[in-house]
Write a protein that holds these residues in place. Structure first.
Motif, PDB file in Angstrom:
ATOM      1  N   LEU A  22       0.865  -1.167   0.000  1.00 33.97           N
ATOM      2  CA  LEU A  22       0.000   0.000   0.000  1.00 33.97           C
ATOM      3  C   LEU A  22       0.904   1.220   0.000  1.00 33.97           C
ATOM      4  N   LYS A  23       0.769   2.065  -1.066  1.00 32.94           N
ATOM      5  CA  LYS A  23       1.679   3.200  -1.267  1.00 32.94           C
ATOM      6  C   LYS A  23       0.933   4.513  -1.332  1.00 32.94           C
ATOM      7  N   TRP A  66       2.349   0.154   4.010  1.00 36.52           N
ATOM      8  CA  TRP A  66       2.131  -1.202   4.510  1.00 36.52           C
ATOM      9  C   TRP A  66       2.591  -2.185   3.455  1.00 36.52           C
ATOM     10  N   THR A  67       3.245  -3.249   3.888  1.00 36.20           N
ATOM     11  CA  THR A  67       3.629  -4.339   2.987  1.00 36.20           C
ATOM     12  C   THR A  67       3.422  -5.663   3.705  1.00 36.20           C
ATOM     13  N   ASP A  68       3.123  -6.678   2.948  1.00 35.57           N
ATOM     14  CA  ASP A  68       3.008  -8.007   3.521  1.00 35.57           C
ATOM     15  C   ASP A  68       3.086  -9.027   2.395  1.00 35.57           C
ATOM     16  N   SER A  69       3.327 -10.275   2.774  1.00 32.89           N
ATOM     17  CA  SER A  69       3.327 -11.364   1.807  1.00 32.89           C
ATOM     18  C   SER A  69       2.718 -12.585   2.461  1.00 32.89           C
ATOM     19  N   GLY A  91      -4.670 -14.405  -1.652  1.00 31.71           N
ATOM     20  CA  GLY A  91      -5.292 -13.085  -1.785  1.00 31.71           C
ATOM     21  C   GLY A  91      -6.182 -12.765  -0.601  1.00 31.71           C
ATOM     22  N   SER A  92      -6.919 -13.757  -0.120  1.00 29.87           N
ATOM     23  CA  SER A  92      -7.786 -13.559   1.049  1.00 29.87           C
ATOM     24  C   SER A  92      -6.968 -13.246   2.294  1.00 29.87           C
ATOM     25  N   LYS A  93      -5.855 -13.970   2.484  1.00 30.41           N
ATOM     26  CA  LYS A  93      -4.984 -13.700   3.642  1.00 30.41           C
ATOM     27  C   LYS A  93      -4.453 -12.274   3.595  1.00 30.41           C
ATOM     28  N   LEU A  94      -3.993 -11.856   2.414  1.00 27.77           N
ATOM     29  CA  LEU A  94      -3.468 -10.498   2.279  1.00 27.77           C
ATOM     30  C   LEU A  94      -4.571  -9.470   2.523  1.00 27.77           C
ATOM     31  N   GLY A  95      -5.771  -9.734   2.014  1.00 30.34           N
ATOM     32  CA  GLY A  95      -6.894  -8.828   2.240  1.00 30.34           C
ATOM     33  C   GLY A  95      -7.234  -8.694   3.713  1.00 30.34           C
ATOM     34  N   GLU A  96      -7.232  -9.818   4.437  1.00 31.19           N
ATOM     35  CA  GLU A  96      -7.501  -9.778   5.872  1.00 31.19           C
ATOM     36  C   GLU A  96      -6.441  -8.974   6.609  1.00 31.19           C
ATOM     37  N   LYS A  97      -5.180  -9.142   6.226  1.00 28.67           N
ATOM     38  CA  LYS A  97      -4.101  -8.387   6.871  1.00 28.67           C
ATOM     39  C   LYS A  97      -4.209  -6.894   6.560  1.00 28.67           C
ATOM     40  N   LEU A  98      -4.626  -6.555   5.336  1.00 30.52           N
ATOM     41  CA  LEU A  98      -4.816  -5.144   4.983  1.00 30.52           C
ATOM     42  C   LEU A  98      -5.944  -4.533   5.806  1.00 30.52           C
ATOM     43  N   PHE A 128      -4.652  -3.812   9.222  1.00 32.09           N
ATOM     44  CA  PHE A 128      -3.822  -2.603   9.191  1.00 32.09           C
ATOM     45  C   PHE A 128      -4.690  -1.344   9.132  1.00 32.09           C
ATOM     46  N   LEU A 129      -5.685  -1.334   8.250  1.00 31.48           N
ATOM     47  CA  LEU A 129      -6.525  -0.146   8.095  1.00 31.48           C
ATOM     48  C   LEU A 129      -7.311   0.157   9.364  1.00 31.48           C
TER      49      LEU A 129
END
Length: 102
Positions: free
Chosen positions: A36-37, A46-49, A65-72, A75-76
């Motif tokens: 996220l830039k 924010w960055t994650d993998s 993609g779902s895991k990354l979405g949940e982490k985003l 963060f938000l």
């Protein structure tokens, strides 16, 4: 907050990529990354993998993609709760501490 159709119209841009090569024979190697830039400064907020393999039902691209979405979303939620009371200019003007959930 609103969703726009072009990165040039956005304050924040989310980049999501498949960063690994899935080995179907071993069922491993599938990876995804998200960043996220700030669209003006290109600073990473924010960055994650995430990684995964495959199962009989499906490959894990969707699960990653779902895991990354949940982490985003996590963060938000933290970002918004910390930013309450600040102006939008302060929030997007570089006064945000970088956050990474690993």
């Amino acid at each position: 907050m609103s969703i726009v159709t072009a990165p040039s119209q956005a304050d924040l841009v989310l980049e999501v990529v498949q960063s690994g090569k899935l080995n179907i024979a071993r069922g491993s190697g599938d990876k995804g990354a998200a960043v996220l830039k700030d669209s003006r400064s290109e600073e990473d907020f924010w960055t994650d993998s995430s990684t995964g393999g495959w199962s009989i039902r499906a490959f894990s691209n969707r699960a990653i993609g779902s895991k990354l979405g949940e982490k985003l979303i996590e963060f938000l939620k933290v970002y918004i709760s910390k930013a309450e009371g600040q102006s939008e200019t302060d929030m997007l003007g570089g006064n945000l501490q970088e956050y990474s959930s690993s």
